[in-house]
Write an enzyme that holds these catalytic residues in place. Sequence first.
Site, PDB file in Angstrom:
ATOM      1  N   ARG A 173      -9.101 -15.900 -18.364  1.00 11.53           N
ATOM      2  CA  ARG A 173      -7.533 -15.654 -18.493  1.00 11.53           C
ATOM      3  C   ARG A 173      -7.067 -16.990 -17.825  1.00 11.53           C
ATOM      4  O   ARG A 173      -7.727 -17.355 -16.660  1.00 11.53           O
ATOM      5  CB  ARG A 173      -7.334 -14.452 -17.994  1.00 11.53           C
ATOM      6  CG  ARG A 173      -7.327 -13.227 -18.775  1.00 11.53           C
ATOM      7  CD  ARG A 173      -6.673 -11.866 -18.401  1.00 11.53           C
ATOM      8  NE  ARG A 173      -7.836 -11.593 -17.090  1.00 11.53           N
ATOM      9  CZ  ARG A 173      -7.169 -11.750 -15.694  1.00 11.53           C
ATOM     10  NH1 ARG A 173      -6.006 -12.303 -15.613  1.00 11.53           N
ATOM     11  NH2 ARG A 173      -7.830 -11.360 -14.558  1.00 11.53           N
ATOM     12  N   TYR A 183     -10.048 -17.285 -25.757  1.00 10.47           N
ATOM     13  CA  TYR A 183     -11.038 -16.575 -24.858  1.00 10.47           C
ATOM     14  C   TYR A 183     -10.070 -15.221 -24.832  1.00 10.47           C
ATOM     15  O   TYR A 183      -9.109 -15.050 -24.702  1.00 10.47           O
ATOM     16  CB  TYR A 183     -10.967 -17.089 -23.529  1.00 10.47           C
ATOM     17  CG  TYR A 183     -11.366 -15.952 -22.399  1.00 10.47           C
ATOM     18  CD1 TYR A 183     -12.563 -15.546 -22.620  1.00 10.47           C
ATOM     19  CD2 TYR A 183     -10.306 -15.403 -21.638  1.00 10.47           C
ATOM     20  CE1 TYR A 183     -13.278 -14.614 -21.634  1.00 10.47           C
ATOM     21  CE2 TYR A 183     -10.613 -14.269 -20.912  1.00 10.47           C
ATOM     22  CZ  TYR A 183     -12.295 -13.974 -20.827  1.00 10.47           C
ATOM     23  OH  TYR A 183     -12.557 -12.916 -20.091  1.00 10.47           O
ATOM     24  N   LYS A 201      -4.960  -6.827 -22.252  1.00 14.13           N
ATOM     25  CA  LYS A 201      -3.895  -7.256 -21.119  1.00 14.13           C
ATOM     26  C   LYS A 201      -2.638  -7.375 -21.628  1.00 14.13           C
ATOM     27  O   LYS A 201      -1.654  -6.753 -20.807  1.00 14.13           O
ATOM     28  CB  LYS A 201      -4.477  -8.461 -20.243  1.00 14.13           C
ATOM     29  CG  LYS A 201      -5.844  -8.092 -19.675  1.00 14.13           C
ATOM     30  CD  LYS A 201      -5.891  -6.840 -18.922  1.00 14.13           C
ATOM     31  CE  LYS A 201      -7.108  -6.222 -18.183  1.00 14.13           C
ATOM     32  NZ  LYS A 201      -8.185  -7.094 -17.808  1.00 14.13           N
ATOM     33  N   HIS A 224      -4.216  -0.739 -14.371  1.00 10.84           N
ATOM     34  CA  HIS A 224      -5.614  -1.735 -14.517  1.00 10.84           C
ATOM     35  C   HIS A 224      -6.490  -0.599 -13.790  1.00 10.84           C
ATOM     36  O   HIS A 224      -7.209  -1.015 -12.875  1.00 10.84           O
ATOM     37  CB  HIS A 224      -5.214  -2.972 -13.686  1.00 10.84           C
ATOM     38  CG  HIS A 224      -6.598  -3.926 -14.166  1.00 10.84           C
ATOM     39  ND1 HIS A 224      -6.943  -4.794 -13.269  1.00 10.84           N
ATOM     40  CD2 HIS A 224      -7.313  -4.054 -15.309  1.00 10.84           C
ATOM     41  CE1 HIS A 224      -7.724  -5.693 -13.851  1.00 10.84           C
ATOM     42  NE2 HIS A 224      -8.290  -5.048 -14.984  1.00 10.84           N
ATOM     43  N   SER A 271      -9.809  -7.805 -11.189  1.00 14.62           N
ATOM     44  CA  SER A 271     -11.042  -8.122 -12.446  1.00 14.62           C
ATOM     45  C   SER A 271     -12.412  -8.474 -11.857  1.00 14.62           C
ATOM     46  O   SER A 271     -12.230  -9.139 -10.683  1.00 14.62           O
ATOM     47  CB  SER A 271     -10.504  -9.426 -13.110  1.00 14.62           C
ATOM     48  OG  SER A 271      -9.156  -9.039 -13.697  1.00 14.62           O
ATOM     49  N   CYS A 319     -14.261  -6.606 -10.119  1.00 13.92           N
ATOM     50  CA  CYS A 319     -14.582  -5.928  -8.954  1.00 13.92           C
ATOM     51  C   CYS A 319     -15.276  -4.538  -9.115  1.00 13.92           C
ATOM     52  O   CYS A 319     -15.049  -3.907  -8.124  1.00 13.92           O
ATOM     53  CB  CYS A 319     -13.187  -5.932  -8.055  1.00 13.92           C
ATOM     54  SG  CYS A 319     -12.791  -7.451  -7.450  1.00 13.92           S
ATOM     55  N   ASP A 344     -11.279   0.087 -18.155  1.00 12.46           N
ATOM     56  CA  ASP A 344     -10.128  -0.948 -17.718  1.00 12.46           C
ATOM     57  C   ASP A 344      -8.776  -0.708 -17.694  1.00 12.46           C
ATOM     58  O   ASP A 344      -8.181  -1.025 -16.788  1.00 12.46           O
ATOM     59  CB  ASP A 344     -10.668  -2.358 -18.583  1.00 12.46           C
ATOM     60  CG  ASP A 344      -9.950  -3.409 -18.229  1.00 12.46           C
ATOM     61  OD1 ASP A 344     -10.402  -3.793 -16.984  1.00 12.46           O
ATOM     62  OD2 ASP A 344      -9.299  -4.267 -19.040  1.00 12.46           O
ATOM     63  N   ARG A 370     -19.008 -12.286 -21.397  1.00 10.52           N
ATOM     64  CA  ARG A 370     -18.662 -10.937 -21.573  1.00 10.52           C
ATOM     65  C   ARG A 370     -19.624 -10.145 -22.796  1.00 10.52           C
ATOM     66  O   ARG A 370     -20.071 -11.121 -23.661  1.00 10.52           O
ATOM     67  CB  ARG A 370     -17.231 -10.720 -22.114  1.00 10.52           C
ATOM     68  CG  ARG A 370     -16.298 -11.238 -20.864  1.00 10.52           C
ATOM     69  CD  ARG A 370     -15.530 -10.291 -20.055  1.00 10.52           C
ATOM     70  NE  ARG A 370     -14.998 -10.646 -18.782  1.00 10.52           N
ATOM     71  CZ  ARG A 370     -14.448  -9.868 -18.053  1.00 10.52           C
ATOM     72  NH1 ARG A 370     -14.378  -8.400 -18.260  1.00 10.52           N
ATOM     73  NH2 ARG A 370     -13.969 -10.455 -16.644  1.00 10.52           N
TER      74      ARG A 370
HETATM   75  P1  GTP Z   1     -12.841  -6.868 -15.475  1.00  5.93           P
HETATM   76  O1  GTP Z   1     -13.730  -6.463 -16.777  1.00  5.93           O
HETATM   77  O2  GTP Z   1     -12.840  -8.196 -15.141  1.00  5.93           O
HETATM   78  O3  GTP Z   1     -11.821  -5.979 -15.356  1.00  5.93           O
HETATM   79  O4  GTP Z   1     -13.997  -6.165 -14.383  1.00  5.93           O
HETATM   80  P2  GTP Z   1     -14.546  -5.042 -13.751  1.00  5.93           P
HETATM   81  O5  GTP Z   1     -13.678  -4.486 -12.568  1.00  5.93           O
HETATM   82  O6  GTP Z   1     -14.924  -3.811 -14.852  1.00  5.93           O
HETATM   83  O7  GTP Z   1     -15.939  -5.365 -12.877  1.00  5.93           O
HETATM   84  P3  GTP Z   1     -17.546  -5.199 -13.360  1.00  5.93           P
HETATM   85  O8  GTP Z   1     -17.931  -3.499 -13.164  1.00  5.93           O
HETATM   86  O9  GTP Z   1     -17.778  -5.936 -14.560  1.00  5.93           O
HETATM   87  O10 GTP Z   1     -18.212  -5.626 -12.008  1.00  5.93           O
HETATM   88  C1  GTP Z   1     -18.099  -7.230 -11.746  1.00  5.93           C
HETATM   89  C2  GTP Z   1     -19.274  -7.522 -10.949  1.00  5.93           C
HETATM   90  O11 GTP Z   1     -19.014  -6.719  -9.953  1.00  5.93           O
HETATM   91  C3  GTP Z   1     -20.523  -7.735 -11.455  1.00  5.93           C
HETATM   92  O12 GTP Z   1     -21.312  -8.703 -10.948  1.00  5.93           O
HETATM   93  C4  GTP Z   1     -21.126  -6.212 -10.831  1.00  5.93           C
HETATM   94  O13 GTP Z   1     -22.638  -6.479 -10.711  1.00  5.93           O
HETATM   95  C5  GTP Z   1     -20.649  -6.405  -9.379  1.00  5.93           C
HETATM   96  N1  GTP Z   1     -20.398  -4.785  -8.789  1.00  5.93           N
HETATM   97  C6  GTP Z   1     -19.850  -3.930  -9.402  1.00  5.93           C
HETATM   98  N2  GTP Z   1     -19.919  -2.583  -8.700  1.00  5.93           N
HETATM   99  C7  GTP Z   1     -20.492  -3.036  -7.666  1.00  5.93           C
HETATM  100  C8  GTP Z   1     -20.823  -2.524  -6.342  1.00  5.93           C
HETATM  101  O14 GTP Z   1     -20.939  -1.112  -6.161  1.00  5.93           O
HETATM  102  N3  GTP Z   1     -21.539  -3.213  -5.190  1.00  5.93           N
HETATM  103  C9  GTP Z   1     -21.807  -4.480  -5.338  1.00  5.93           C
HETATM  104  N4  GTP Z   1     -22.300  -5.351  -4.338  1.00  5.93           N
HETATM  105  N5  GTP Z   1     -21.448  -5.293  -6.833  1.00  5.93           N
HETATM  106  C10 GTP Z   1     -21.044  -4.567  -7.722  1.00  5.93           C
HETATM  107  C1  SPV Z   2     -10.034  -8.859 -16.702  1.00  5.55           C
HETATM  108  O1  SPV Z   2      -9.895  -9.915 -16.469  1.00  5.55           O
HETATM  109  O2  SPV Z   2      -9.404  -7.862 -15.911  1.00  5.55           O
HETATM  110  C2  SPV Z   2     -10.813  -8.432 -17.921  1.00  5.55           C
HETATM  111  C3  SPV Z   2     -11.173  -9.259 -18.723  1.00  5.55           C
HETATM  112  O3  SPV Z   2     -10.773  -7.157 -18.009  1.00  5.55           O
HETATM  113  S1  SPV Z   2      -9.720  -9.889 -19.825  1.00  5.55           S
HETATM  114  O4  SPV Z   2      -9.651  -9.154 -21.010  1.00  5.55           O
HETATM  115  O5  SPV Z   2     -10.051 -11.386 -20.015  1.00  5.55           O
HETATM  116  O6  SPV Z   2      -8.617  -9.721 -19.152  1.00  5.55           O
HETATM  117 MN    MN Z   3      -9.990  -5.924 -16.239  1.00  8.12          MN
END
Ligand code: GTP
Ligand code: SPV
Ligand code: MN
Length: 592
Positions: A69, A197, A206, A226, A248, A250, A277, A376
């Site tokens: 983004r 993207y 979003k 979110h 994002s 996290c 999400d 992704r």
């Molecule tokens: P968006 O799709 O961007 O909104 O991301 P999200 O919040 O769904 O994050 P996602 O669950 O994909 O995790 C993103 C990164 O954080 C990955 O590299 C995971 O491995 C890492 N991660 C997730 N949960 C944990 C956790 O409990 N501990 C640690 N150390 N890393 C984590």
């Molecule tokens: C984020 O960045 O929080 C996502 C991926 O979930 S996107 O659809 O690119 O916003």
């Molecule tokens: Mn997101």
Amino acid sequence: MTGNTHILNWVRDMAAMTQPDNIVWIDGSKEQTEALRREACASGEIIKLNEELLPNCYLHRTAVNDVARVEDRTFICTSKKDDAGNINNWMEPKACYEKLSKLFQGSMKGRTMYVIPYAMGQLGSDFTKYGIELTDSIYVVLNMLIMTRAGAHVLAAMENEPHFIKGLHSKADLDENNRYICHFPEDNTIWSVNSGYGGNVLLGKKCFALRIASYLGRKEGWMAEHMLILGLEDPKGEIRYIAAAFPSACGKTNLAMLIPPEIYKKQGYKVWCVGDDIAWLRIGRDGRLWAVNPENGFFGVAPGTNEKSNPNALASTRRDTIFTNVVHDLDTNTVWWEGLNDHPPVHAIDWKGNPWDYRKFDKKDKSTYGAHPNSRFTSVAKNCPCVSDKFDDPTGVPITAIIFGGRRARTAPLVYQSFGWQHGTFVGSIMASETTAAAAGAVGVVRRDPMAMRPFVGYNMGDYWAHWLDMGKQIPNPPKIFHVNWFRTDGNGDFIWPGFGDNMRVLMWILARCEGTVAAQPTPIGYVPHPEDINIEDLDGVTVDTIRDLLSVDREAWKADIDHIREFYEMVGERVPAALYEELAALEARLG
Ligand code: GTP
Ligand code: SPV
Ligand code: MN
């Protein structure tokens, strides 16, 4: 097609501007979708992967300058600048339409315009809203067919519907200097140009389900957040639902699909994923806050997803998935990414489309990565082994707890509970996190990201906080509000808390607090667990002392944070509710 003249007139006007060679209405049928896949394979836009190993899966690579983004090119175009607020980029609507019209003018010449009728939310639900996205990208069409409920049945449901979100997208020349993601909340309109993207172009996500929807939610008395939504089932079969907002990349997708540690699994605990999400939340007739996930699929971060960290997400990607910017394994015609396993492919193409030598991989040097850090997968929610049976329920699920969280190396403890809704809103408003690869720009810098909505709130952040406070007053039986941090590090920069499935141990404390079955210690920032109340049974290398350390509240760090919070509030501006300044003063007083 449709007899809805609102739709027909608008499509005609947009086609007059963008001048496509053809217009194709997306009906969602197998035949049409298959024909589009074939066309995109023939043009090289997508690559068909091994049908035995990854049935119905495809790989796509975006342009190298178009991988996340672009927050600095994202605009909220309200007639008054103050209504967009200081957190958002703003353009005057008329000026913005004029500027972008020039970029859209003739941008689809030689191409086809696809008309995608879609719904956010299950048809027939009070929550549901309609949209139409016009795009010149088959990749967008194929993603939208996964991420939303789309096709002829939705268009039929819209037959007499004057209200729908009008989304216009063109890849144009993918020119990053003329890339714009613009929202006109007063017109229910989104215009996106020069990107291909995900978050910039899958306009249901979003752009609509957060930016436009948050604006509508304030007007109509509901919330667009979110947040992931999960259901935690106890051995008696009772399920409690939790919504959690993390910035994002996290950990939302990971928490939403959590697999309970063995100690809980063997007792019969289960976790069900409703969403990973986005949550839309409304006050139910029973006085509780109810949530739906308006999406239909997952657009998840690939790197780090593996059999151990998130087996459910991985399983969801084993069929019907579009992979974006991951490694292409030429020997097996499958995909790979950093953190999938310890067997990087020997003959491979990296996310940029170049031959990739895994032996040169160096974690510290991004240029050696095979997959982009923000690569992704787009997967069908129903393919997730732990998808909730409430996923399609038009009434949604009742929320017991709301959790905020972020990546903080030191300040935030593993978990704490707010003193109530107003204080919980304050806790959300002061959220901070280290930035990630999900957005263009520096990674690892701490920035304030209130409610994980900084990039997604479609109006003035001060008004958004006021709306949160308002909702709290209106919900007779509101969820309790918590804050977590899975990302505290030790002296070596390693994460102290094991995270992932073991986060369930923290969820158990949170639910016990909601039930009123466990005590807690009041601290200046909120209620913190007694260390022995976090279950560490069977957890290697974690002692009660580790937990005590993870839960410690560093008063000096918090005092130092107060000034940053005040600066941030001042930046947000005049519309910050007085109640939040009162909370800030009260926190300062408690810290002494
Ligand atoms: P968006 O799709 O961007 O909104 O991301 P999200 O919040 O769904 O994050 P996602 O669950 O994909 O995790 C993103 C990164 O954080 C990955 O590299 C995971 O491995 C890492 N991660 C997730 N949960 C944990 C956790 O409990 N501990 C640690 N150390 N890393 C984590
Ligand atoms: C984020 O960045 O929080 C996502 C991926 O979930 S996107 O659809 O690119 O916003
Ligand atoms: Mn997101």
